[in-house]
Design an enzyme around this catalytic site. Sequence first.
Site, PDB file in Angstrom:
ATOM      1  N   LYS A 160      68.497  32.914  34.518  1.00  0.00           N
ATOM      2  CA  LYS A 160      69.090  33.504  33.267  1.00  0.00           C
ATOM      3  C   LYS A 160      67.729  34.127  32.519  1.00  0.00           C
ATOM      4  CE  LYS A 160      72.132  33.911  28.867  1.00  0.00           C
ATOM      5  NZ  LYS A 160      72.250  35.322  29.653  1.00  0.00           N
TER       6      LYS A 160
HETATM    7  N1  PMP Z   1      76.477  37.670  33.295  1.00  0.00           N
HETATM    8  C1  PMP Z   1      75.976  37.721  32.341  1.00  0.00           C
HETATM    9  C2  PMP Z   1      74.145  38.772  33.551  1.00  0.00           C
HETATM   10  C3  PMP Z   1      75.173  37.713  31.462  1.00  0.00           C
HETATM   11  O1  PMP Z   1      73.789  37.775  30.904  1.00  0.00           O
HETATM   12  C4  PMP Z   1      75.763  36.940  31.468  1.00  0.00           C
HETATM   13  C5  PMP Z   1      75.618  36.206  29.290  1.00  0.00           C
HETATM   14  N2  PMP Z   1      74.570  35.052  29.706  1.00  0.00           N
HETATM   15  C6  PMP Z   1      76.978  36.464  31.705  1.00  0.00           C
HETATM   16  C7  PMP Z   1      77.160  36.844  33.170  1.00  0.00           C
HETATM   17  C8  PMP Z   1      78.185  35.968  30.735  1.00  0.00           C
HETATM   18  O2  PMP Z   1      77.507  34.267  31.176  1.00  0.00           O
HETATM   19  P1  PMP Z   1      78.112  33.320  29.841  1.00  0.00           P
HETATM   20  O3  PMP Z   1      79.541  33.248  29.817  1.00  0.00           O
HETATM   21  O4  PMP Z   1      77.975  31.738  29.974  1.00  0.00           O
HETATM   22  O5  PMP Z   1      78.082  33.204  28.694  1.00  0.00           O
END
Ligand code: PMP
Length: 320
Positions: free
Chosen positions: A155
Site C-alpha cells: 500500500k
Molecule cells: N484496493 C485499494 C487500491 C485500496 O486502496 C484499498 C483500501 N486500503 C482496498 C483495495 C481495500 O483494502 P482494505 O479493505 O484493507 O481497506
Amino acid sequence: MNVWFDGSIKDVDDLGLSCLSHTLHYGTGVFEGIRSYEVENKAVIFRLQDHIDRLLQSAEILGMSVNQEHDEISHAIHEVVRTNSLTNAYIRPLLYYGRGGMGLDVNGVKPNPVHLMVAAWEWESYFSDSGQAGVNAFVSDWKRVFANPSMVQAKAVGHYLNSHMAYSDAIKNGYEEAILIDEDGYIAEGSASNLFVVKDKKVMTPKTTNALKGITRNTAFSLLRDMGYTVDECDMNVEVLLDIDEAFFTGTACEISRIGSINGKKLPGSDSASLTTKLAESYLKLVRMEYKFNDYFPQNLGEWFSVVQAVQLDKNNYVA
Ligand code: PMP
C-alpha cells in the site's frame, strides 16, 4: 489535531515538516487506512493487528528500514485515537522518508530517515450514497498498473497516483467511483476498494493478482461464508459486468458499499432483501462487536478488536 510523530504525540501544526521529504518528491512511502467504531462509549479499532502487519509488509516490499516494532505502532495508533478523544475514527499511519539527499537513493551520502506519522479524524461515509441507491461506478480507461507482482500488495504512496487519476476521471464524467481493469483486460478493483459481483446468488471477486488483498475483502469472505455463500475468486472480463444482479465495493473507508449502476446501467438487485444489504448490515454489526458467527468462525477473530482506553484529563483539563 494530535498526531503521533516519531515517538510522541504532537500538535499537527507544530510539526513543520520539510518540503524536501523524499516521499513528497518520489512517492516512496507506505500507509494504512484503519477504522475504529464506538462500542459502549469506547473506541474499538477493527483488525488493527492485520493493518499493522500489512503496513510493515508494505515497508518491507519497498525496502524501507522501519525503526518501530509492531507494538510501538499499535501504541502510537491507540494514543492518537485516545488523545483526540475519538470513537468513530479513520486512522492514517504513514511511514515516509524525510529530508536527506535529494537523489533517488535513500541510503546515499545523506541518508533519508524513515519517519512514522499517525493521524486520525472522523470520516463518516466514504460515498454520498452507498445504501439503497448505491454508488454510480464507471469502468475507467486508466489501467491498474503496478511495477511488479509483489508491488501489488504494497500500500505504497506512489500507487495512489494511478487511483487518483482513475477516480478524478470518474468524477469528471459524473460518476462516483472508478473500476480499474488490469493490463490483461480483467477487472482489478476500485480506486481504493475491492470489488465483488453477485449473479444468481453466486458471489465472485477478482483474484488478487492485480488487486490489493483488502482486509475488508477478507472480512467479507468470513461473513459470506457464515451466511452460507462461497466466494469464487476468478479472472473476470469486463463483459461480466453487463449481466449481474448486484455488485459492491469493500474497503476500510467505504465498508460494504452497494454499487447502484455501472456506466449508467442500473443493477437490478438493490432491494432490501439483497445479499449486499444483508452483508452491509452484518459488517456494521461485526465492527461494533454485535455480530455472532454461527457456522464459521474466522481463525483470528479474537484479535480483530482492540479497545482504546478512554482519555484521562488532569485537573487543568490536559490529557494526562
Ligand atoms: N484496493 C485499494 C487500491 C485500496 O486502496 C484499498 C483500501 N486500503 C482496498 C483495495 C481495500 O483494502 P482494505 O479493505 O484493507 O481497506
